[in-house]
Design an enzyme around this catalytic site. Structure first.
Site, short mmCIF file in Angstrom:
data_model
loop_
_atom_site.label_atom_id
_atom_site.label_comp_id
_atom_site.label_asym_id
_atom_site.label_seq_id
_atom_site.Cartn_x
_atom_site.Cartn_y
_atom_site.Cartn_z
N CYS A 1 -11.52 2.86 4.86
CA CYS A 1 -10.84 4.01 5.47
C CYS A 1 -11.01 5.27 4.63
O CYS A 1 -11.04 6.38 5.16
CB CYS A 1 -9.36 3.71 5.67
SG CYS A 1 -8.55 3.02 4.22
N GLU B 1 0.85 -1.21 0.00
CA GLU B 1 0.00 0.00 0.00
C GLU B 1 0.88 1.25 0.00
O GLU B 1 0.56 2.24 0.66
CB GLU B 1 -0.93 0.02 1.20
CG GLU B 1 -1.87 -1.16 1.26
CD GLU B 1 -2.98 -0.96 2.27
OE1 GLU B 1 -4.07 -0.54 1.85
OE2 GLU B 1 -2.76 -1.22 3.46
ZN LIG Z 1 -8.00 4.67 2.72
#
Ligand SMILES: [Zn+2]
Length: 648
Positions: free
Chosen positions: A412, A328
């Protein structure tokens, strides 16, 4: 305890310039680009996100009196379930919703927040500990795995939610809950004997603690944030020690290196932005906060170095960052693939948080240019025009496989873009002593007090679609003020007039801001013109993906071509270097936007034949094409999209 209004607003002698953002509640978007976005987020995004949190079981984690339900998000190889940090998602939702409440009171939203707060308070442990996963599922494993399980990350988002809710409503129940939780962290972590000398691998609590400190004025809150940042990357690693205590082998760490969490060396020694992109941006935001609050040039220097590394070698043209899904985050410098770009919405939002903080320390337009870039491109692309569909990954090229979703396995991003837009006003202006900095342009009216004087600023403009900005001043009495007006880095021909008199911009420019000091009276006007021809941009030769490709940009807005507009995959287009590109305001496009139209060539498949390869290139046929702002893509029919177009 009485709460000082805002610690950051006190003027102290400092090593840095020390601007203070004008509070978002003092900036109203009354027309123009941001009015419809902020209205949509307030009236659609906030209520639908609460519905999703309920439907998807996020709020069930607060049923402390019931046995926990079976997991809906299984444990991953790292040992983490997405459910470990469900608290963070409703924490961020509370924060996003709270930012709307002062100017738009909403008893229903407030009741929903109060209900969450009541359940959190009910579940909080007697020693102040607060994390729904560990309280309900693994109470004996509290604070045993800071490397993987996001315990303080979740608390950080709850702290930010509590601060925002207190500031919006004056209700302090949530704030008190979180102050008790912080007291518990202070009792547990630190360099003092008997305490754990750890810190969370997923940064966030650090910047939340600075926010809390600015509200409470309690130096322990600042000290704890400072400790976490100073401790990060100290060797031997706390994460090794903690892993061995669990009977596991540090060599088995699934991500292989603590660079994943920017914990491979002390933060002041880091020279390249590495690892998980959101973590990196939250850490850097906290470092900027601490440079500001502690007057710490060593943190500022580290931030400067890392900012230049990011902007110069690792940032997509959209302001997206973190190209790889595997961590990520970041890989090697200049690795900016388009179709597989991870470029998480949260990371772009967090770059906005960091660059804004940097600008308060050091008013340099390179920071606010980055803020503007993510704002009109790589962060805004994370939310649909209807306000209830999202992207987690913000690719720069698609063959139609990327569609926006209603909710994500790891949600998120939706609450992050929501809290950013509901607090957007704070990013427009800052003030210090007798100075007002104007960072962003867009129609709004701001009201502030500066040296006891009331000042109203009204921006009339269709920016970013149009080049002209009128800034009208409202003053009770003549006042000497210095305006610092950002001249966008993308603009090669800017002009500035004060009450009709043109100023010499070259002479007044300091770090990308035009400085105008004079006595102002009510009704004075500043006019700015930012010529925004369509620009053709090319990538550094090290970005192999973009070789022989061109990106189109007008003003701060990056463009893309969508299949739905041209009837074929944009990957077949060839744009010649001398093509005229004409901007046109299209009021029918998703609420109205400037589109670009021009001539192109299309690689023709009709005469190709049945083979996959042949010894002649395709024939090219002339045609027209249209490009739309990148942030608006994937709001209409499914199809391919491309930012970096092939150049002929
Ligand atoms: Zn996020």
């Amino acid at each position: 305890m009485s709460l000082p209004q805002n610690k950051a607003a006190e003027v102290k002698p400092r090593a840095f310039e020390r601007f203070v953002p004008v509070d978002h509640t003092r900036v109203a978007f009354d027309g123009g680009f941001w009015q419809s976005w902020s209205e949509t987020v307030r009236s659609v995004t906030i209520p639908t996100q609460h519905r999703r949190l309920e439907e998807e079981g996020f709020l069930e984690v607060l049923d402390f009196e019931k046995p926990p339900s079976p997991l809906v998000r299984p444990i991953q190889p790292s040992g983490l379930s997405m459910q470990h940090f469900f608290d963070s998602d409703f924490g961020k939702w509370i924060e996003a919703a709270s930012y709307t409440l002062k100017n738009h009171p909403d008893p229903d939203i407030e009741a929903k927040i109060d209900a969450i707060v009541e359940r959190l308070e009910h579940g909080q442990m007697p020693d102040g500990y607060l994390n729904s996963w560990f309280i309900r599922r693994e109470p004996d494993k509290r604070w045993t795995n800071l490397r993987d399980l996001h315990e303080m990350y979740s608390m950080g988002h709850l702290i930010e939610g509590a601060v925002a809710y207190f500031e919006a409503t004056g209700k302090r129940r949530f704030l008190d809950v979180m102050i008790r939780a912080v007291d518990h962290i202070i009792d547990t972590f630190g360099t003092e004997p008997g305490k754990l000398r750890g810190y969370d691998a997923h940064e966030e609590v650090e910047l939340a603690l600075v926010k809390l400190y600015r509200l409470t004025g309690d130096p322990r809150h600042l000290k704890l944030a400072t400790y976490f940042v100073d401790e990060r990357g100290r060797m031997p690693s706390y994460f090794d020690e903690e892993t061995r205590r669990r009977g596991e082998n540090p060599a088995d760490y699934v991500y292989g290196t603590y660079a994943y969490s920017q914990a491979h060396m002390p933060v002041r020694n880091q020279t390249q932005v590495v690892g998980h992109a959101v973590r990196a941006m939250y850490l850097l935001s906290a470092m900027a906060d601490l440079a500001y609050e502690n007057d710490d040039p060593s943190l500022k220097h580290a931030c400067d170095r890392l900012f230049d590394n990011l902007i110069g070698r690792q940032l997509y043209i959209t302001g997206g960052l973190g190209p790889s899904a595997s961590n990520e985050g970041f890989t090697r410098e200049y690795d900016l693939p388009n179709t597989t770009a991870y470029a998480e919405t949260c990371a772009a939002v967090a770059l906005g948080l960091w660059s804004h903080r940097m600008a308060q320390l050091d008013l340099d337009s390179k920071f606010t240019d980055a803020l503007e870039t993510i704002l009109f491109n790589g962060a805004l692309s994370g939310i649909s025009r209807d306000g209830e569909h999202y992207f987690y990954e913000n690719v720069l090229e698609s063959h139609g496989q990327h569609r926006r979703w209603k909710w994500h396995y790891c949600p998120c991003c939706p609450t992050n873009i929501a809290r950013f837009i509901t607090s957007l006003g704070q990013y427009f202006y800052s003030a210090k002593r007798d100075e007002i900095a104007v960072h962003l342009y867009g129609a709004n009216t701001a009201e502030l007090e500066i040296q006891g004087q009331f000042v109203r600023l009204r921006q009339e403009t269709s920016y970013p679609w149009d080049k002209d900005v009128l800034l009208a001043l409202g003053l009770v009495a003549p006042t000497r003020l210095t305006f610092r007006l950002r001249i966008p880095g993308w603009c090669r021909n800017a002009r500035l007039w004060v009450n009709g008199e043109q100023m010499d911009l070259g002479a007044s420019l300091e770090k990308g801001y035009a400085v105008v000091n004079r006595e102002w009276v009510d009704g004075d006007e500043i006019r700015l013109t930012f010529e925004m021809p369509v620009e053709r941009l090319y990538a550094h030769p090290a970005v192999g993906e973009d070789a022989q490709r061109v990106a189109l940009k007008r003003g701060p807005v990056v463009y893309c071509v969508e299949e739905t507009d041209i009837g074929t995959e944009p990957q077949r287009l060839r744009i010649s270097a001398d093509t005229n590109l004409t901007p046109r305001f299209d009021e029918t496009l998703l609420g109205g936007a400037v589109v670009l139209e021009g001539e192109a060539l299309e690689a023709d498949a009709e005469d190709w034949g049945p083979t996959l390869y042949r010894n002649r290139p395709p024939s090219l046929k002339g045609r027209t094409f249209k490009a739309i702002p990148y942030h608006l893509w994937a709001n209409r029919d499914e199809g391919a999209m491309q930012v970096w177009l092939t150049e002929k």
